[in-house]
Write a protein that holds these residues in place. Structure first.
Motif, PDB file in Angstrom:
ATOM      1  N   ILE A  90       4.696   7.858   2.698  1.00 31.55           N
ATOM      2  CA  ILE A  90       5.294   9.101   2.229  1.00 31.55           C
ATOM      3  C   ILE A  90       4.792  10.250   3.087  1.00 31.55           C
ATOM      4  O   ILE A  90       3.577  10.390   3.312  1.00 31.55           O
ATOM      5  N   SER A  91       5.708  11.074   3.594  1.00 31.28           N
ATOM      6  CA  SER A  91       5.274  12.200   4.406  1.00 31.28           C
ATOM      7  C   SER A  91       6.350  13.269   4.445  1.00 31.28           C
ATOM      8  O   SER A  91       7.528  13.000   4.229  1.00 31.28           O
ATOM      9  N   HIS A  92       5.915  14.505   4.696  1.00 31.74           N
ATOM     10  CA  HIS A  92       6.918  15.553   4.885  1.00 31.74           C
ATOM     11  C   HIS A  92       7.264  15.672   6.366  1.00 31.74           C
ATOM     12  O   HIS A  92       8.167  16.388   6.755  1.00 31.74           O
ATOM     13  N   ASP A  93       6.506  14.946   7.214  1.00 30.93           N
ATOM     14  CA  ASP A  93       6.679  15.061   8.657  1.00 30.93           C
ATOM     15  C   ASP A  93       7.545  13.924   9.170  1.00 30.93           C
ATOM     16  O   ASP A  93       7.114  12.789   9.316  1.00 30.93           O
ATOM     17  N   ILE A  94       8.776  14.251   9.443  1.00 34.48           N
ATOM     18  CA  ILE A  94       9.752  13.213   9.774  1.00 34.48           C
ATOM     19  C   ILE A  94       9.409  12.520  11.096  1.00 34.48           C
ATOM     20  O   ILE A  94       9.701  11.342  11.302  1.00 34.48           O
ATOM     21  N   ALA A  95       8.746  13.255  11.987  1.00 34.90           N
ATOM     22  CA  ALA A  95       8.397  12.659  13.280  1.00 34.90           C
ATOM     23  C   ALA A  95       7.352  11.549  13.104  1.00 34.90           C
ATOM     24  O   ALA A  95       7.414  10.514  13.771  1.00 34.90           O
ATOM     25  N   VAL A  96       6.391  11.761  12.208  1.00 34.65           N
ATOM     26  CA  VAL A  96       5.399  10.715  11.936  1.00 34.65           C
ATOM     27  C   VAL A  96       6.073   9.532  11.260  1.00 34.65           C
ATOM     28  O   VAL A  96       5.807   8.378  11.596  1.00 34.65           O
ATOM     29  N   VAL A  97       6.957   9.832  10.322  1.00 35.15           N
ATOM     30  CA  VAL A  97       7.648   8.769   9.596  1.00 35.15           C
ATOM     31  C   VAL A  97       8.430   7.894  10.568  1.00 35.15           C
ATOM     32  O   VAL A  97       8.435   6.677  10.468  1.00 35.15           O
ATOM     33  N   GLU A  98       9.095   8.552  11.540  1.00 35.79           N
ATOM     34  CA  GLU A  98       9.890   7.796  12.500  1.00 35.79           C
ATOM     35  C   GLU A  98       9.029   6.772  13.237  1.00 35.79           C
ATOM     36  O   GLU A  98       9.436   5.636  13.449  1.00 35.79           O
ATOM     37  N   ARG A  99       7.818   7.210  13.595  1.00 29.97           N
ATOM     38  CA  ARG A  99       6.974   6.351  14.417  1.00 29.97           C
ATOM     39  C   ARG A  99       6.548   5.079  13.688  1.00 29.97           C
ATOM     40  O   ARG A  99       6.309   4.055  14.314  1.00 29.97           O
ATOM     41  N   VAL A 100       6.436   5.138  12.363  1.00 28.26           N
ATOM     42  CA  VAL A 100       5.876   3.984  11.651  1.00 28.26           C
ATOM     43  C   VAL A 100       6.892   3.185  10.843  1.00 28.26           C
ATOM     44  O   VAL A 100       6.609   2.044  10.472  1.00 28.26           O
ATOM     45  N   SER A 101       8.060   3.765  10.542  1.00 29.06           N
ATOM     46  CA  SER A 101       8.901   3.152   9.508  1.00 29.06           C
ATOM     47  C   SER A 101      10.015   2.278  10.066  1.00 29.06           C
ATOM     48  O   SER A 101      10.715   2.672  10.982  1.00 29.06           O
ATOM     49  N   HIS A 102      10.189   1.103   9.450  1.00 30.45           N
ATOM     50  CA  HIS A 102      11.337   0.269   9.764  1.00 30.45           C
ATOM     51  C   HIS A 102      12.597   0.875   9.161  1.00 30.45           C
ATOM     52  O   HIS A 102      13.640   0.924   9.780  1.00 30.45           O
ATOM     53  N   ARG A 103      12.426   1.292   7.913  1.00 31.66           N
ATOM     54  CA  ARG A 103      13.544   1.936   7.229  1.00 31.66           C
ATOM     55  C   ARG A 103      13.065   3.267   6.696  1.00 31.66           C
ATOM     56  O   ARG A 103      11.867   3.506   6.540  1.00 31.66           O
ATOM     57  N   ILE A 104      14.034   4.145   6.388  1.00 33.39           N
ATOM     58  CA  ILE A 104      13.675   5.480   5.959  1.00 33.39           C
ATOM     59  C   ILE A 104      14.502   5.857   4.737  1.00 33.39           C
ATOM     60  O   ILE A 104      15.642   5.401   4.586  1.00 33.39           O
ATOM     61  N   ALA A 105      13.889   6.617   3.828  1.00 36.86           N
ATOM     62  CA  ALA A 105      14.608   7.139   2.669  1.00 36.86           C
ATOM     63  C   ALA A 105      14.335   8.634   2.608  1.00 36.86           C
ATOM     64  O   ALA A 105      13.184   9.047   2.676  1.00 36.86           O
ATOM     65  N   VAL A 106      15.390   9.422   2.533  1.00 37.21           N
ATOM     66  CA  VAL A 106      15.233  10.878   2.484  1.00 37.21           C
ATOM     67  C   VAL A 106      15.368  11.334   1.045  1.00 37.21           C
ATOM     68  O   VAL A 106      16.336  11.008   0.364  1.00 37.21           O
ATOM     69  N   MET A 107      14.388  12.073   0.566  1.00 37.79           N
ATOM     70  CA  MET A 107      14.379  12.485  -0.831  1.00 37.79           C
ATOM     71  C   MET A 107      14.595  13.984  -0.915  1.00 37.79           C
ATOM     72  O   MET A 107      14.013  14.755  -0.156  1.00 37.79           O
ATOM     73  N   ILE A 111       0.860  -1.174   0.000  1.00 40.73           N
ATOM     74  CA  ILE A 111       0.000   0.000   0.000  1.00 40.73           C
ATOM     75  C   ILE A 111       0.899   1.227   0.000  1.00 40.73           C
ATOM     76  O   ILE A 111       1.792   1.353   0.841  1.00 40.73           O
ATOM     77  N   VAL A 112       0.679   2.089  -0.994  1.00 40.17           N
ATOM     78  CA  VAL A 112       1.435   3.332  -1.049  1.00 40.17           C
ATOM     79  C   VAL A 112       0.587   4.397  -0.376  1.00 40.17           C
ATOM     80  O   VAL A 112      -0.516   4.687  -0.820  1.00 40.17           O
ATOM     81  N   ALA A 113       1.059   4.930   0.751  1.00 41.79           N
ATOM     82  CA  ALA A 113       0.297   5.941   1.481  1.00 41.79           C
ATOM     83  C   ALA A 113       0.961   7.292   1.254  1.00 41.79           C
ATOM     84  O   ALA A 113       2.008   7.582   1.821  1.00 41.79           O
ATOM     85  N   ASP A 114       0.367   8.097   0.370  1.00 39.09           N
ATOM     86  CA  ASP A 114       0.968   9.375   0.001  1.00 39.09           C
ATOM     87  C   ASP A 114       0.433  10.477   0.909  1.00 39.09           C
ATOM     88  O   ASP A 114      -0.680  10.941   0.723  1.00 39.09           O
ATOM     89  N   GLU A 115       1.197  10.903   1.887  1.00 39.61           N
ATOM     90  CA  GLU A 115       0.797  11.934   2.842  1.00 39.61           C
ATOM     91  C   GLU A 115      -0.566  11.590   3.452  1.00 39.61           C
ATOM     92  O   GLU A 115      -1.418  12.458   3.619  1.00 39.61           O
ATOM     93  N   ALA A 116      -0.745  10.308   3.769  1.00 40.56           N
ATOM     94  CA  ALA A 116      -2.080   9.848   4.145  1.00 40.56           C
ATOM     95  C   ALA A 116      -2.577  10.445   5.447  1.00 40.56           C
ATOM     96  O   ALA A 116      -3.776  10.477   5.697  1.00 40.56           O
ATOM     97  N   VAL A 117      -1.692  10.923   6.316  1.00 37.86           N
ATOM     98  CA  VAL A 117      -2.174  11.489   7.583  1.00 37.86           C
ATOM     99  C   VAL A 117      -1.886  12.986   7.690  1.00 37.86           C
ATOM    100  O   VAL A 117      -2.161  13.605   8.709  1.00 37.86           O
ATOM    101  N   SER A 118      -1.370  13.579   6.617  1.00 37.06           N
ATOM    102  CA  SER A 118      -0.964  14.985   6.712  1.00 37.06           C
ATOM    103  C   SER A 118      -2.133  15.927   6.881  1.00 37.06           C
ATOM    104  O   SER A 118      -1.991  17.011   7.441  1.00 37.06           O
ATOM    105  N   ALA A 119      -3.312  15.550   6.374  1.00 41.56           N
ATOM    106  CA  ALA A 119      -4.450  16.452   6.464  1.00 41.56           C
ATOM    107  C   ALA A 119      -5.217  16.253   7.775  1.00 41.56           C
ATOM    108  O   ALA A 119      -6.224  16.914   8.011  1.00 41.56           O
ATOM    109  N   LEU A 120      -4.745  15.360   8.620  1.00 40.23           N
ATOM    110  CA  LEU A 120      -5.486  15.052   9.845  1.00 40.23           C
ATOM    111  C   LEU A 120      -4.826  15.702  11.055  1.00 40.23           C
ATOM    112  O   LEU A 120      -3.633  15.976  11.048  1.00 40.23           O
ATOM    113  N   ASP A 121      -5.621  15.935  12.121  1.00 43.49           N
ATOM    114  CA  ASP A 121      -4.994  16.463  13.318  1.00 43.49           C
ATOM    115  C   ASP A 121      -4.282  15.339  14.074  1.00 43.49           C
ATOM    116  O   ASP A 121      -4.455  14.158  13.776  1.00 43.49           O
TER     117      ASP A 121
END
Lengths: 295, 552
Positions: free
Chosen positions: B484-501, B449-459
């Motif tokens: 996929i997210s611009h919020d690195i803190a959210v990414v940290e919480r969910v990701s096993h691995r990370i890629a910075v673009m 599942i590709v989640a493109d900024e899937a939580v960015s619009a949520l509080d």
């Protein structure tokens, strides 16, 4: 801000909902629509006379209640002694049929071409839009006159001509809506789910263009009623002795100073019809929009 | 004058309603000169309604102020709630100004920037011509917009989101108001831009000594900007206090809940999976925009420039980067929603790129996408039952009769009631809609599942619930996520691995913990530095006249 937007939207919906069900004008229009439709369907049963039945003895009789009014002729008789009410009812039946079928032809033709133009951004779109521009540029009454003069006037030709009359408006509206919608994420979401173009057009685009189409349909309906009246008035529409609302007005024109009632009944019906259809269109549009329904 | 010094804006037992719904109940707070008060709460808590009430713009949104008072001014305060319209107009922009969330839509798209600023000047200062232009230029300089002279002649669409928000701030501050209301001014921006805007606001406040009412749902932002905090829930104030005190010792349960939900950098990421056979492989992918079509004269602009990555089974790969770096284009290329120019994408060893749409269709069942905007990514005219089962229906996994049962099952799996199936998207909140989007993706049992900024619009609270749901689905079904997210803190919480673009390329990749602990690329370091942190209150001691301690 989203929370507030939700509350505001709900509030607006409630107000719109109240208007959709409680508006007195819409209720009157709805009642009129039912009455007119019933009259059109039941014409042979309720018309007091045969619309073609001439009676030279009782010609040009005024409506009931005036001096010299003929027995049973509620709205008087015309120059050949035919009952104006019966002719108006039969005329409305024919006019309504022509308008509905004509508007439907326009809807299908214009809608399909509009969807194609909106989805296929290629020479096809350019070609369709060029046709639209041509249709807008050329006065359609002239085209209709030419076609009817060449092919002769019968109901089939007439209904086709009336149908073609309004297609370009549908095409323009549908194309603009489709272009707007294809930019929306839910269309992309459907594509990502594996949907093909035809499926997207049918399931995602069409339901979303219904509202503007309903409005356009009602506008076209009244336009066609008027176009048919114009053509019949000019003698190229429905041929005598068959009555249509337009031809009745056209033929009654000569007797306006002495027997205005001949024109009055069909003219009043034309006005009532167009008014009713317009209000009905607004009502249908509101009903068709699920977003206006209560949470 | 002796202390206590009077507040510049004082709200007392404010009550606001929309129709019969109470949006704000009995809210009271004061703001002093030179102070920043943050109004915090999740969407629907009445924050924005409060802001709009202070400007009396609430009537236009269909709301009403039922009671309470709003007083503006330290000496001879003005009662805003009963002010006649003419005086109200004079007050707006002049003494109270507002900055809105959406810098995209708050500026008139067909008016040059200069003209829009001059318009405000003409209305409030009677300035026209060269004098107005000079002042407008100075206003842009104040918010440190590069090349102000050129910007004056540009249209809003030519400016980036961050620059537009600066223009909005310049316009709001042009009359040097006593009070600035900022309604989620950085929510639509990515972290690096957000950090810039926040420090700009802080500097301007110090210079001009105005009071700021800062509305946000993000406690991290609060820590960066606010002196005091009012926490709101369901239109009520649940807690009020100094920022440091609240962060150190939240008294109310809801505040603790909110702090819990706020992603905190450094709170630990999931450990990388020991054994994760690659499901998705992307090698040397290049995607360009502008090739052919309408803009055929312009050169193609590469948005994705040679990206390679792998996604293992049951793994979450976080992809971070600022807006415009090519994250979304990469996602859309992987999904074949745009045609990549070169490179290869394989799913379970089968190539996705270079195959016909017909061959691609069965493969689409194995990869699904969740989009950013939960409001726009659901067809408003479809029932939830049809929305949720659509992918399965398209792939023949369910027939028309089975759709209702399947929808009920899927909805329960994402924590929604089965009855939701017969309703329409507009009847759900943002968080619920995002659950619907996930249920829809699950309907075909995808591998990825590709989640493109899937939580960015949520509080924050809703975002937390959604990421928890994703983790649960991953544990249960072994689905892989490209998150996929611009919020690195959210990414940290969910990701096993990370890629910075960064600018179309992946500049750093590795296990999340390792990358965040020792970032190698300068861009990663910049990204990390920009993240607002809840733990620290890094607002320096206010340099301007300290507000007197509040009376108990």
């Amino acid at each position: 801000m989203t929370g507030l937007a939700d509350i505001v939207a709900r509030h607006r919906r409630r107000r719109a909902g109240a208007a959709a069900g409680g508006d007195i004008i819409q209720r009157i229009a709805l009642l009129l629509a039912v009455l007119l439709a019933a009259a059109a369907i039941l014409t042979p049963l309720i018309a007091p006379f045969d619309p073609l039945d001439q009676s030279l003895i009782s010609r040009l009789r005024p409506p009931a209640g005036f001096d010299r009014a003929g027995p049973g002729h509620l709205f008087g008789t015309d120059e050949l002694g035919r009952d104006v009410l019966s002719r108006a009812l039969y005329g409305m039946r024919l006019t309504l049929t022509l308008a509905f079928v004509g508007a439907l032809i326009g809807l299908c033709l214009g809608g399909t071409l509009g969807v194609i133009a909106g989805l296929r951004r290629s020479w096809l779109e350019d070609a369709i839009m060029a046709l639209v521009d041509m249709q807008i540029a050329i006065p359609f009454t002239l085209v209709a006159l030419l076609v009817l003069a060449v092919l002769g006037s019968n109901v089939t030709v007439l209904v086709l001509v009336l149908g073609v009359a309004g297609w370009e408006q549908y095409a323009r509206i549908v194309r603009a809506e489709v272009r707007r919608l294809t930019g929306q994420p839910f269309i992309e979401a459907a594509r990502a789910a594996g949907a093909g173009t035809v499926y997207i057009a049918r399931r995602h685009l069409l339901p979303n263009v219904v509202s503007p189409l309903v409005v356009q349909f009602t506008l076209a309906l009244s336009n066609i009623v008027i176009l048919e009246s114009t053509l019949s008035f000019l003698g190229l529409g429905v041929q005598p002795p068959q009555p249509s609302l337009g031809s009745m007005v056209g033929l009654g024109r000569d007797y306006m100073p002495t027997a205005p009632w001949i024109v009055l009944a069909p003219a009043a019906l034309i006005v009532t019809l167009t008014f009713t259809v317009q209000i009905l269109g607004d009502w249908l549009r509101d009903r068709a929009d699920v977003r206006l329904q209560e949470r | 004058m002796t202390a206590p010094n009077p507040p510049i804006l004082s709200v007392k037992s404010l009550r606001v309603a929309f129709g019969s719904t109470l949006a704000v109940r009995d809210l009271s707070f004061d703001i002093h000169r030179g102070e920043t008060l943050a109004l915090v709460g999740e969407s629907g808590s009445g924050k924005s309604a409060t802001a709009l009430s202070i400007l009396r713009l609430i009537d236009r949104e269909g709301g009403r102020i039922l009671g309470g008072s709003i007083r503006l001014g330290a000496r001879d305060p003005v009662e805003v709630t009963t002010l006649p319209p003419a005086e109200l107009r004079a007050l707006r922009g002049e003494r109270i100004a507002m900055v809105f969330q959406e810098p995209m839509t708050s500026l008139n798209p067909v008016m040059r920037i200069g003209r829009q600023i001059e318009e405000t000047l003409r209305l409030h200062r009677g300035l026209t011509g060269a004098a107005a232009r000079k002042t407008a230029r100075a206003a842009l300089e104040r918010v440190t917009i590069p090349e102000p002279e050129r910007r004056l002649d540009q249209y809003p669409h030519e400016l980036s989101g961050g620059l537009r928000q600066r223009v909005m701030i310049a316009m709001a501050l042009i009359c040097e108001p006593d009070v600035l209301i900022a309604d989620e001014p950085t929510t639509a921006l990515d972290v690096t831009t957000q950090a810039e805007i926040l420090s700009l606001l802080r500097r301007l406040q110090a210079e001009m000594g105005m009071a700021v009412l800062f509305i946000t749902h993000d406690l991290g932002v609060v820590g960066k900007i606010a002196d005091r905090v009012v926490v709101m829930k369901n239109g009520c104030k649940v807690e009020e206090g100094r920022t440091g005190d609240i962060f150190a010792a939240p008294r109310h349960g809801y505040t603790r809940e909110l702090m819990e939900a706020t992603p905190r950098l450094g709170s630990g990421a999931p450990e990388p999976l020991a054994e994760a056979p690659a499901v998705l492989r992307v090698s040397d992918l290049v995607t360009s925009y502008g090739a052919g079509g309408l803009f055929s004269r312009s050169k193609p602009v590469p948005a994705v420039r040679g990206v390679s990555l792998t996604l293992g089974r049951g793994e979450t790969l976080g992809l971070v980067g600022e807006s415009g770096c090519g994250k979304s284009t990469l996602a859309r290329s992987i999904m074949r929603l745009v045609e990549p120019a070169s490179g290869e994408v394989t799913l379970d060893g089968e190539a996705i790129t270079g195959v016909s749409q017909a061959r691609l269709k069965p493969m689409r069942a194995r990869m699904q996408m969740v989009f950013q905007d939960p409001y726009a990514s659901l067809n408003p005219r479809m029932t939830i039952r049809d929305v949720v089962t659509e992918p399965a229906f398209l792939h023949g996994a369910v027939n028309a009769r089975g759709r209702a049962d399947m929808a009920a099952d899927l909805l329960t799996r994402v924590g929604l009631p089965a009855e939701a199936a017969e309703r329409y998207p507009h009847q759900f909140s943002g968080g619920q809609r995002q659950r619907i989007c996930i249920a829809r993706a699950l309907s075909v049992g995808p591998r990825i599942i590709v989640a493109d900024e899937a939580v960015s619009a949520l509080d924050v609270s809703n975002a937390r619930r959604i990421t928890d749901l994703m983790a649960e689905i991953q544990r249960r079904d072994g689905v892989s996520f490209l998150f996929i997210s611009h919020d690195i803190a959210v990414v940290e919480r969910v990701s096993h691995r990370i890629a910075v673009m960064y600018r179309g390329k992946i500049v750093e990749t590795g296990p999340t913990n390792a990358v965040l602990a020792a970032p190698e690329h300068p861009y990663t370091r910049r990204l990390l530095a920009a993240v607002p942190r809840i733990a620290q209150v890094d607002r320096p001691a206010p340099s301007v006249a300290l507000p007197a301690p509040l009376p108990a």
